[in-house]
Scaffold this active site. Structure first.
Site, mmCIF file in Angstrom:
data_model
loop_
_atom_site.group_PDB
_atom_site.id
_atom_site.type_symbol
_atom_site.label_atom_id
_atom_site.label_comp_id
_atom_site.label_asym_id
_atom_site.label_seq_id
_atom_site.Cartn_x
_atom_site.Cartn_y
_atom_site.Cartn_z
ATOM 1 N N CYS A 109 0.786 -1.202 -0.161
ATOM 2 C CA CYS A 109 -0.066 -0.022 0.079
ATOM 3 C C CYS A 109 0.870 1.241 -0.070
ATOM 4 C CB CYS A 109 -0.744 0.004 1.115
ATOM 5 S SG CYS A 109 -2.364 1.072 0.926
ATOM 6 N N HIS A 133 -3.274 -5.456 1.494
ATOM 7 C CA HIS A 133 -2.585 -5.381 2.785
ATOM 8 C C HIS A 133 -2.757 -7.030 3.331
ATOM 9 C CE1 HIS A 133 -2.414 -1.369 4.384
ATOM 10 N NE2 HIS A 133 -3.432 -0.980 3.341
ATOM 11 N N GLU A 141 -0.920 -8.720 5.325
ATOM 12 C CA GLU A 141 -0.561 -8.535 6.657
ATOM 13 C C GLU A 141 -1.782 -8.693 7.518
ATOM 14 O OE1 GLU A 141 -0.727 -4.219 6.000
ATOM 15 O OE2 GLU A 141 -0.044 -6.054 5.013
#
Length: 219
Positions: free
Chosen positions: A95, A199, A201
């Site tokens: 991002c 994202h 994560e």
């Protein structure tokens, strides 16, 4: 953010865990650290130029690209990170990290700078504001299969508007999503650099981080 974030643990393969820094000036630092640990790496925070020494790789997390840019300069990290990229250090940007690794940014602030290194043009906040955040399933080259797509989370995300020489497109937004986002490039690799608009994560799916750790081990 306290350091270290995590406790080292043995790597299942028996190989030494590569040390991968997570730029810890702003953004979702701990989430990336957890995903790296789950992928067999030893994450460490990076806030000062001296902490780049000895790293096998670096992650630039999502957050606010303009804030990270200003803090990189304030902490005198910008030039050392640029030099590390030029020297071949593997770096993954998600991002805001994608924006920072791009050679050109559209819709940035007047004074916004990037680290550069990847021959892409990205559009900042291309998918819209926070309320326009969304999820979709993606096929990511080298990571997923048709039977095992990746659930991708887009939060005020950029997309790639132009891909230059040496850049491999890894994922695009499915056409079924419709609208201006359909078909946009949202993951790419160029040599030692890896970027995603989304994202990984935050989903608990560590496959992008596993891919990056393999990239680091191959260097």
């Amino acid at each position: 953010m306290p350091a270290p974030f995590v406790t080292a643990r043995p790597v299942a393969s028996g190989a030494a865990a590569p040390t991968i820094g997570v730029l810890a000036v702003q953004g979702d630092v701990r989430e990336h650290a957890d995903a790296l640990l789950a992928s067999g790496a030893q994450p460490v925070p990076v806030r000062r130029p001296g902490e780049l020494a000895g790293l096998h790789g670096l992650v630039i997390p999502g957050g606010e690209s303009t804030v990270i840019d200003k803090l990189l300069r304030a902490f005198e990290l910008r030039d050392p990170v640029r030099a590390a990229i030029a020297d071949g250090l593997p770096v993954y940007g998600s991002c805001a990290g994608m924006i920072l690794l791009a050679d050109e940014v559209l819709d940035g602030t007047v004074d916004q700078q990037t680290l550069g290194g990847m021959a892409i043009t990205v559009r900042r906040n291309a998918f819209g504001r926070q309320v326009d955040s969304f999820e979709t399933d993606l096929q990511v080259a080298g990571i997923t299969t048709p039977a095992t797509p990746m659930r991708a989370v887009f939060i005020r995300a950029p997309w790639v508007e132009h891909v230059g020489a040496g850049v491999q497109v890894l994922a695009t937004v499915p056409t079924a999503v419709g609208g201006p986002a359909a078909g946009r490039v949202v993951a790419a690799r160029a040599g030692n650099l890896l970027v995603t608009s989304f994202h990984p994560e935050v989903t608990g799916d560590a496959r992008v981080h596993e891919y990056f750790v393999r990239l680091v081990r191959e260097r």
